[in-house]
Design a protein around this motif. Structure first.
Motif, PDB file in Angstrom:
ATOM      1  N   SER A  48       0.715  -1.229   0.182  1.00 52.95           N
ATOM      2  CA  SER A  48       0.088   0.024  -0.020  1.00 52.95           C
ATOM      3  C   SER A  48       1.017   1.382   0.008  1.00 52.95           C
ATOM      4  CB  SER A  48      -0.749  -0.003   1.176  1.00 52.95           C
ATOM      5  OG  SER A  48      -1.362   1.277   1.521  1.00 52.95           O
ATOM      6  N   ILE A  66      -0.098   0.725   4.476  1.00 51.97           N
ATOM      7  CA  ILE A  66      -1.302  -0.010   5.430  1.00 51.97           C
ATOM      8  C   ILE A  66      -1.095  -1.509   4.974  1.00 51.97           C
ATOM      9  CG2 ILE A  66      -3.819  -0.397   5.434  1.00 51.97           C
ATOM     10  CD1 ILE A  66      -4.051   2.526   4.416  1.00 51.97           C
ATOM     11  N   ALA A  72      -4.899  -3.999   9.377  1.00 48.01           N
ATOM     12  CA  ALA A  72      -5.509  -2.631   9.401  1.00 48.01           C
ATOM     13  C   ALA A  72      -6.898  -3.046   8.626  1.00 48.01           C
ATOM     14  CB  ALA A  72      -4.786  -1.567   8.878  1.00 48.01           C
ATOM     15  N   GLN A  98     -10.826  -2.883  10.202  1.00 43.44           N
ATOM     16  CA  GLN A  98     -12.084  -2.179   9.576  1.00 43.44           C
ATOM     17  C   GLN A  98     -13.281  -2.960   9.416  1.00 43.44           C
ATOM     18  OE1 GLN A  98     -12.509   1.032   9.586  1.00 43.44           O
ATOM     19  NE2 GLN A  98     -10.590   2.175   9.375  1.00 43.44           N
ATOM     20  N   SER A 100      -6.144   3.091  -0.136  1.00 42.74           N
ATOM     21  CA  SER A 100      -5.552   3.646   1.130  1.00 42.74           C
ATOM     22  C   SER A 100      -6.688   4.534   1.646  1.00 42.74           C
ATOM     23  CB  SER A 100      -4.318   3.769   1.144  1.00 42.74           C
ATOM     24  OG  SER A 100      -3.449   2.850   0.808  1.00 42.74           O
ATOM     25  N   ILE A 129      -9.674   3.279   3.341  1.00 42.33           N
ATOM     26  CA  ILE A 129      -9.572   2.204   4.468  1.00 42.33           C
ATOM     27  C   ILE A 129      -9.153   3.207   5.795  1.00 42.33           C
ATOM     28  CG2 ILE A 129      -7.827   0.660   5.572  1.00 42.33           C
ATOM     29  CD1 ILE A 129      -7.305  -0.422   2.556  1.00 42.33           C
ATOM     30  N   ILE A 130      -8.522   4.183   5.736  1.00 33.54           N
ATOM     31  CA  ILE A 130      -7.899   4.984   6.657  1.00 33.54           C
ATOM     32  C   ILE A 130      -9.002   6.189   6.837  1.00 33.54           C
ATOM     33  CG2 ILE A 130      -6.187   6.354   7.458  1.00 33.54           C
ATOM     34  CD1 ILE A 130      -5.593   3.471   7.931  1.00 33.54           C
ATOM     35  N   ASN A 131      -9.413   6.836   5.878  1.00 32.66           N
ATOM     36  CA  ASN A 131     -10.294   8.304   6.166  1.00 32.66           C
ATOM     37  C   ASN A 131     -11.539   8.064   5.909  1.00 32.66           C
ATOM     38  OD1 ASN A 131      -7.226   8.954   4.667  1.00 32.66           O
ATOM     39  ND2 ASN A 131      -7.912  10.501   6.077  1.00 32.66           N
ATOM     40  N   PRO A 188     -14.049   4.901   6.092  1.00 32.60           N
ATOM     41  CA  PRO A 188     -14.096   3.392   6.289  1.00 32.60           C
ATOM     42  C   PRO A 188     -15.689   3.226   6.172  1.00 32.60           C
ATOM     43  CG  PRO A 188     -14.021   4.494   8.415  1.00 32.60           C
ATOM     44  CD  PRO A 188     -13.459   5.359   7.427  1.00 32.60           C
ATOM     45  N   GLU A 231      -5.531  -3.536  -2.154  1.00 36.51           N
ATOM     46  CA  GLU A 231      -5.234  -1.965  -2.323  1.00 36.51           C
ATOM     47  C   GLU A 231      -5.422  -2.051  -3.855  1.00 36.51           C
ATOM     48  OE1 GLU A 231      -4.801   1.423  -2.547  1.00 36.51           O
ATOM     49  OE2 GLU A 231      -4.030   0.922  -0.704  1.00 36.51           O
TER      50      GLU A 231
END
Length: 422
Positions: free
Chosen positions: A146, A150, A154, A158, A185, A188-190, A192, A217
């Motif tokens: 990623s 990530i 991780a 989620q 990414s 996944i992070i910002n 979900p 990814e």
């Protein structure tokens, strides 16, 4: 592999194919591409004229593949491209071009300047003049899976949150599924909520889907940096996983360049056609809606507008699908000026958002998108690209605009007719 000027110039020579040679020879220097580039329109600086960004590549073409250029080189009337010149051009190629394709749309002789920039980045990367942040992101993508570093744990975290929230299983490594779902990414992070929305929509539609541990990814920074060998390695993970799981279709997420990488460039990078389809999530949702499998109830009464991501709309042809979907849940939808295939870029595509050096220029260029949004009078902006979303959120905050940015997939899920998840 060590990057050198010699390798870069050799790469320039190799990428000058028939289309690029014809583009250079047919350019009439009209300047129309400048008026189509938000970096030029918002700064007024002629150096941001799209065709000017290609000057080192043009010189190599002229010296190596034209009679006058060869004669000039023979008699010392022209000089070879130097490391210093590539160093000077690097910010133009990486900071002030999002590969949005708008310049190509207005060229009166049909030159695909975006294609040319993409190929020029190949030589820049080979010569050691790729942008540093993009180099780091690509290294992470290749070594860790990623560009943001990530890893699967991780994603698994989620998944557990989504399952706890919705009561719906998120399938992993399910062979024979209809769809292999990819994420960026950013999602996944910002954001979900994207995975949560998909889970709910697919449960209602009754389709089978899966995630893959080794190919979750979608972002391909190899495309952005201009390194086809690395782009191929990143794409191959998805292809191997899709073929291993025997899925019918790979779904590209709300990410513009991910769609370009897997849908359009993927088969060329792999050197063979895929044994599965590739569709953007909006194409899939539109098909489900047409089949009566995506059912919504109620309408959003807020004034809404839609930002067309460049790679999805202009370069990908997904234009009518989001508007049909919005028509199901919006009572007051307002088009931006220059909407659809001629929409203006958010200013962060093509790796520009990952380029910290480019941030001041990117925020300056965002003024054009700011004007588009203000013209609609809305306070809620819908889009279908996680990168566009975060870039626009940063731009809106910078200019103190109270506008919320929402992903279209999540908006649809808000109005979903759902049975009890249990």
């Amino acid at each position: 592999m060590t990057a050198t000027l010699e390798k870069g110039l050799n790469s320039f020579k190799e990428v000058i194919d028939a289309p690029i040679a014809s583009f250079f020879s047919s350019c009439v220097h009209c300047g129309l591409c400048a008026e189509a580039c938000l970096f030029y329109t918002e700064t007024g600086d002629a150096k941001y004229t799209p065709i000017h960004k290609l000057e080192p590549l043009r010189r190599v073409w002229k010296q190596e593949y034209t009679l006058l250029g060869k004669l000039g080189k023979m008699f010392g009337l022209s000089t070879a491209v130097t490391d210093a010149e590539l160093d000077e051009w690097e910010p133009l190629v990486y900071d002030s071009c999002t590969l949005c394709g708008r310049c190509s749309m207005v060229c009166p002789v049909g030159n695909d300047i975006t294609y040319m920039i993409r190929k020029m980045r190949e030589g820049m990367a080979a010569s050691g003049h790729a942008q540093e942040d993009l180099v780091d992101a690509t290294t992470r993508a290749v070594t860790l899976g990623s560009p943001m570093g990530i890893k699967w744990p991780a994603v698994l975290a989620q998944i557990k949150h989504v399952q706890a929230e919705t009561g719906i299983e998120v399938p992993v490594e399910r062979a024979g599924a209809d769809y292999l779902v990819l994420m960026s990414s950013m999602e996944i992070i910002n954001f979900p909520e994207y995975l949560s929305a998909l889970s709910r929509i697919f449960k209602q539609a009754g389709v089978s889907w899966t995630l893959a541990e080794d190919a979750f990814e979608a972002t391909n920074s190899g495309i952005q940096i201009g390194a086809s060998d690395l782009a191929r390695e990143i794409v191959s993970r998805i292809v191997v996983a899709a073929e291993r799981l025997k899925v019918k279709c790979v779904i590209s997420p709300e990410c513009g360049h991910a769609f370009t990488a897997i849908r359009w460039e993927g088969p060329n990078l792999m050197g063979r056609p895929f044994g599965f389809e590739v569709k953007h999530i909006l194409e899939v949702l539109d098909e489900l809606h047409k089949a009566g499998k995506l059912k919504t109830k109620g309408k959003d009464k807020r004034p809404l507008t839609y930002h067309d991501p460049c790679q999805i709309a202009r370069r990908g042809g997904v234009v009518e699908q989001p508007r049909r979907l919005l028509g199901e849940v919006a009572t007051d939808f307002r088009e931006m000026p220059d909407a659809g295939v001629m929409n203006w870029c958010c200013g962060g595509g093509g790796g520009v958002s990952a380029n910290s050096r480019a941030e001041p220029l990117r925020l300056e260029a965002f003024k054009h998108k700011k004007g588009q949004i203000e013209a609609t009078g809305v306070q809620t902006l819908i889009t279908a690209c996680a990168n566009c979303r975060i870039v626009m959120e940063e731009g809106l905050e910078h200019y103190h605009m109270k506008v919320e940015v929402v992903g279209l997939t999540e908006l649809l899920a808000e109005y979903l007719v759902e049975e009890n998840a249990s």
